[in-house]
Motif scaffolding. Structure first.
Motif, PDB file in Angstrom:
ATOM      1  N   ASN A 347      98.408  30.435  35.739  1.00 46.27           N
ATOM      2  CA  ASN A 347      97.113  30.576  35.083  1.00 46.27           C
ATOM      3  C   ASN A 347      97.049  29.858  33.746  1.00 46.27           C
ATOM      4  OD1 ASN A 347      96.045  32.057  37.181  1.00 46.27           O
ATOM      5  ND2 ASN A 347      96.607  34.036  36.292  1.00 46.27           N
ATOM      6  N   ALA A 348      98.137  29.920  32.999  1.00 49.85           N
ATOM      7  CA  ALA A 348      98.141  29.274  31.683  1.00 49.85           C
ATOM      8  C   ALA A 348      97.963  27.761  31.845  1.00 49.85           C
ATOM      9  CB  ALA A 348      99.444  29.586  30.949  1.00 49.85           C
ATOM     10  N   GLN A 349      98.655  27.209  32.854  1.00 44.27           N
ATOM     11  CA  GLN A 349      98.532  25.776  33.088  1.00 44.27           C
ATOM     12  C   GLN A 349      97.129  25.420  33.585  1.00 44.27           C
ATOM     13  OE1 GLN A 349     100.568  23.834  36.472  1.00 44.27           O
ATOM     14  NE2 GLN A 349     101.789  22.740  34.947  1.00 44.27           N
ATOM     15  N   LEU A 350      96.548  26.316  34.390  1.00 43.80           N
ATOM     16  CA  LEU A 350      95.189  26.061  34.871  1.00 43.80           C
ATOM     17  C   LEU A 350      94.211  26.033  33.696  1.00 43.80           C
ATOM     18  CD1 LEU A 350      93.365  25.579  37.320  1.00 43.80           C
ATOM     19  CD2 LEU A 350      93.024  28.054  37.460  1.00 43.80           C
ATOM     20  N   LYS A 351      94.377  26.976  32.791  1.00 44.74           N
ATOM     21  CA  LYS A 351      93.500  27.017  31.613  1.00 44.74           C
ATOM     22  C   LYS A 351      93.638  25.730  30.797  1.00 44.74           C
ATOM     23  CE  LYS A 351      92.153  29.812  27.685  1.00 44.74           C
ATOM     24  NZ  LYS A 351      92.042  31.180  27.217  1.00 44.74           N
ATOM     25  N   GLN A 352      94.892  25.307  30.615  1.00 44.72           N
ATOM     26  CA  GLN A 352      95.150  24.088  29.854  1.00 44.72           C
ATOM     27  C   GLN A 352      94.502  22.865  30.529  1.00 44.72           C
ATOM     28  OE1 GLN A 352      99.206  22.734  30.026  1.00 44.72           O
ATOM     29  NE2 GLN A 352      99.242  22.272  27.826  1.00 44.72           N
ATOM     30  N   ARG A 353      94.701  22.772  31.844  1.00 45.78           N
ATOM     31  CA  ARG A 353      94.118  21.635  32.565  1.00 45.78           C
ATOM     32  C   ARG A 353      92.593  21.692  32.536  1.00 45.78           C
ATOM     33  NH1 ARG A 353      98.168  21.055  37.904  1.00 45.78           N
ATOM     34  NH2 ARG A 353      99.957  20.351  36.679  1.00 45.78           N
ATOM     35  N   PHE A 354      92.049  22.912  32.637  1.00 45.97           N
ATOM     36  CA  PHE A 354      90.595  23.069  32.608  1.00 45.97           C
ATOM     37  C   PHE A 354      90.056  22.616  31.251  1.00 45.97           C
ATOM     38  CE2 PHE A 354      86.882  26.279  33.179  1.00 45.97           C
ATOM     39  CZ  PHE A 354      86.083  25.276  33.702  1.00 45.97           C
ATOM     40  N   GLU A 355      90.760  22.959  30.196  1.00 41.44           N
ATOM     41  CA  GLU A 355      90.320  22.533  28.860  1.00 41.44           C
ATOM     42  C   GLU A 355      90.396  21.012  28.711  1.00 41.44           C
ATOM     43  OE1 GLU A 355      92.784  25.163  26.602  1.00 41.44           O
ATOM     44  OE2 GLU A 355      91.259  26.742  26.542  1.00 41.44           O
ATOM     45  N   GLN A 356      91.430  20.417  29.312  1.00 45.44           N
ATOM     46  CA  GLN A 356      91.517  18.951  29.295  1.00 45.44           C
ATOM     47  C   GLN A 356      90.338  18.337  30.056  1.00 45.44           C
ATOM     48  OE1 GLN A 356      95.448  18.715  31.046  1.00 45.44           O
ATOM     49  NE2 GLN A 356      96.392  18.131  29.097  1.00 45.44           N
ATOM     50  N   LEU A 357      90.011  18.959  31.190  1.00 45.91           N
ATOM     51  CA  LEU A 357      88.885  18.473  31.993  1.00 45.91           C
ATOM     52  C   LEU A 357      87.573  18.592  31.215  1.00 45.91           C
ATOM     53  CD1 LEU A 357      87.524  17.566  34.653  1.00 45.91           C
ATOM     54  CD2 LEU A 357      87.593  19.961  35.399  1.00 45.91           C
ATOM     55  N   ILE A 358      87.367  19.757  30.605  1.00 44.50           N
ATOM     56  CA  ILE A 358      86.123  20.000  29.857  1.00 44.50           C
ATOM     57  C   ILE A 358      85.964  18.961  28.741  1.00 44.50           C
ATOM     58  CG2 ILE A 358      84.948  21.637  28.314  1.00 44.50           C
ATOM     59  CD1 ILE A 358      86.283  23.895  30.022  1.00 44.50           C
ATOM     60  N   ALA A 359      87.080  18.623  28.091  1.00 41.36           N
ATOM     61  CA  ALA A 359      87.018  17.655  26.998  1.00 41.36           C
ATOM     62  C   ALA A 359      86.590  16.268  27.496  1.00 41.36           C
ATOM     63  CB  ALA A 359      88.374  17.567  26.297  1.00 41.36           C
ATOM     64  N   LEU A 360      86.852  15.975  28.758  1.00 44.66           N
ATOM     65  CA  LEU A 360      86.520  14.658  29.315  1.00 44.66           C
ATOM     66  C   LEU A 360      85.103  14.606  29.893  1.00 44.66           C
ATOM     67  CD1 LEU A 360      89.897  13.843  31.136  1.00 44.66           C
ATOM     68  CD2 LEU A 360      88.964  12.672  29.125  1.00 44.66           C
ATOM     69  N   LEU A 361      84.573  15.761  30.292  1.00 46.46           N
ATOM     70  CA  LEU A 361      83.254  15.775  30.939  1.00 46.46           C
ATOM     71  C   LEU A 361      82.142  15.801  29.892  1.00 46.46           C
ATOM     72  CD1 LEU A 361      83.887  18.370  33.806  1.00 46.46           C
ATOM     73  CD2 LEU A 361      83.644  15.888  34.041  1.00 46.46           C
ATOM     74  N   PRO A 362      81.006  15.148  30.177  1.00 45.33           N
ATOM     75  CA  PRO A 362      79.875  15.211  29.232  1.00 45.33           C
ATOM     76  C   PRO A 362      79.294  16.626  29.204  1.00 45.33           C
ATOM     77  CG  PRO A 362      79.248  14.042  31.243  1.00 45.33           C
ATOM     78  CD  PRO A 362      80.726  14.302  31.335  1.00 45.33           C
ATOM     79  N   ALA A 363      79.234  17.221  28.019  1.00 45.47           N
ATOM     80  CA  ALA A 363      78.850  18.622  27.894  1.00 45.47           C
ATOM     81  C   ALA A 363      77.429  18.872  28.387  1.00 45.47           C
ATOM     82  CB  ALA A 363      78.993  19.068  26.443  1.00 45.47           C
ATOM     83  N   ALA A 364      76.537  17.900  28.201  1.00 46.31           N
ATOM     84  CA  ALA A 364      75.139  18.117  28.594  1.00 46.31           C
ATOM     85  C   ALA A 364      75.021  18.307  30.104  1.00 46.31           C
ATOM     86  CB  ALA A 364      74.283  16.938  28.141  1.00 46.31           C
TER      87      ALA A 364
END
Lengths: 377, 377
Positions: A347-364
């Motif tokens: 789970n910790a790694q999933l959270k980390q990867r998800f945060e990396q993904l979110i940083a790359l995706l356009p927030a809008a």
């Protein structure tokens, strides 16, 4: 093995991809154009529905809003799974509520509204707040109204009566508002021998009524058991064959059914990477009378919908555990264009990867992802 | 993105399945019928090679035995990856040996034979035992001879000279026999920026010269490093773009290259379930200039080829961690019809599942599996 799918969208497409390795070839009936197409290439296969049904070993469906004569025609073939009754129950909230009552599973108290007397009866019987939902064709938050204050009732009835007047087949199902903590769904399969295999529960996060993120949740045995028991009751009641999805409200650990979908489901897309056998293959196994496969969670997994966008930054493909699934559709605002599956060892790694993904995706284009990331730990 | 694949067999088919989620659509050039087909449906797309090359964003290949004028035509388009030189090196053992020499990687000592003088020179230069391999189109054990005793040389030369006389483009490459413990292969990708990502080594078990079982082997860091270094040397030498497979002889922990395949490879099929990004998607990512994906082993995995059979017992589908991949081909003795991938949480569980699988498969059609199971621990 030849399977005809009613509906030619992304779910039929992903069934085709999952079926090919089993030598199951899929054709799809496009309801809008009344034609038989290949769900991957969208090539018109140049035969009518009657011929397609005759050619197929099995007929199934990827969605529930199918004209009733088509359902009757498929049912008559004797090879339609999960069959007419199940598809109708998924497409009409009145039938759905009857089904849930017969199966003895909890859902919000309700009252069916065809006229103003029904509307007033619903308010006095159920109290406020209330949610009003169209009986037919009302998914992804369309055809829904809320009533919180008695003073708003008259204005709301103007809206609802106009809606009813526009289509004499429509009705409204009024439901007690459920103050739920979260929405979860259970995807599973039942075969013709009555065997049931369900995936781990999925927690779903919606934005403007449309699914945004689904997260596989394992480890809550009590909740899983409860969902599985309700799933089995509904599936048995329908003598269901195929993959079935049930959406639940989680109210302090007590589940109430929100709605059912008699098909593979958006909240089960994570199974493509998070389980041995994905929901698309599992559905085909069930309807083609092949053994059901393992539904165990292989590793923590989530899915992010891509809505209204036909590109994402290419760099996301470099993230480990990430899978991108486009549906080959042309761009339209709000349209389900694809999804991203993300998996990790823990789970910790999933959270980390998800945060990396979110940083790359356009927030809008991907709103509220950070809130879902906060729920991971 | 549109990719044209030279060759319309199972490798192009699996590329099509892997490409669809990336919105990469694949068409395939069937060398035998000189036509462009959809690799999944085998539908003739009704256009010639020149048009198909013009339409495609990228041209690639699923096999190396392609007519030279076709290779030249593709090369001229400027969008052919890994390109003419790499495909030729994979299809002609003379070029392959030159390549390995230039890249400075170890392989068996050799001598090229065009006539009887060459044949005798090979024997005196390399000594016995010797393996003779046809320079062109000799995969899966066809076009190979062995010479163990000097007394058999004259009879063997009769066979080989007849073989050479039948095709003036042919030659023979004589190689020192390598007393190897096992054959392993390394599948990896190199992109146009020179980045290399390789999967864990795979141990391969052949029956009658045809691959039967491939087992991903992780944990032997020394062997992996050695293979990766040789892989990188060969790939750099070719300025390679795409997935490349290298088969090695493992001689007491020292690797010698047996042969290269400038394409996705049968021994890499386990990556469909055992890695985040399978070899088919990885190849498409490389040739379409998308980021390479993770190649880490997700869990212990192996693959069993299905040769000459168009059915297997359905019960195998109930085994957890099992995936069945048919190629949609008509049955023919010895033909590669499909494969079975098997994965598990750990090696002991993989062995147990493999033994369950072996017990369900007909032994005559799947010989020698038990020997491979004995190697798992």
């Amino acid at each position: 093995m030849k399977v005809l799918v009613l509906g030619a969208g992304q779910l039929a497409r992903m069934m085709a991809l999952a079926g090919a390795p089993l030598n199951i070839s899929i054709s799809a009936y496009d309801v809008n154009s009344d034609s038989i197409v290949h769900p991957l290439t969208q090539q018109n296969l140049g035969k009518g529905l009657a011929n397609a049904i005759a050619d197929a070993d099995v007929v199934t469906a990827e969605f529930e809003h199918i004209p009733l004569p088509v359902l009757a025609q498929c049912q008559q073939s004797g090879k339609f799974f999960p069959g007419e009754a199940a598809i109708k129950a998924g497409g009409d909230r009145r039938l759905e509520k009857q089904l849930l009552d017969s199966a003895g599973v909890r859902s919000a108290s309700y009252h069916i509204i065809n006229n103003e007397a029904d509307f007033n009866a619903a308010i006095s019987k159920l109290g406020l707040p209330l949610v009003f939902k169209s009986a037919l064709a009302g998914y992804d938050g369309k055809g829904q109204w809320r009533l919180k204050q008695p003073g708003q009732a008259a204005a709301l009835w103007q809206d609802i009566s106009a809606f009813l007047a526009a289509d004499n087949k429509q009705a409204i199902v009024a439901e007690q508002f459920i103050p739920f903590q979260r929405e979860v769904s259970l995807i599973g399969a039942r075969n013709s021998r009555g065997e049931v295999q369900v995936y781990p529960l999925t927690e779903n996060h919606h934005v403007n009524g449309v699914l945004s993120v689904s997260l596989a949740i394992a480890g809550n045995e009590q909740l899983q058991q409860q969902a599985q028991q309700m799933f089995t009751a509904v599936a048995n009641q329908l003598n269901y064959v195929g993959v079935l999805a049930i959406e639940f409200f989680d109210v302090n650990g007590e589940l109430l059914v929100n709605e059912i979908a008699p098909r593979v489901h958006n909240s089960g897309h994570w199974t493509q990477q998070g389980a041995d056998v994905c929901q698309f293959e599992q559905h085909l196994r069930a309807v083609c009378v092949l053994p059901l496969g393992s539904t165990a969670l292989l590793r923590p997994s989530l899915m992010v919908n891509i809505l209204g966008e036909d590109t994402v930054p290419e760099q996301i493909l470099a993230l480990p555990g990430l899978h991108l699934h486009w549906y080959g559709k042309s761009k339209r605002a709000g349209r389900k264009m694809g999804h991203i599956n993300l998996s990790a060892d823990n789970n910790a790694q999933l959270k980390q990867r998800f945060e990396q993904l979110i940083a790359l995706l356009p927030a809008a284009a991907f709103p509220e992802l950070a809130q879902m990331a906060d729920r991971l730990n």
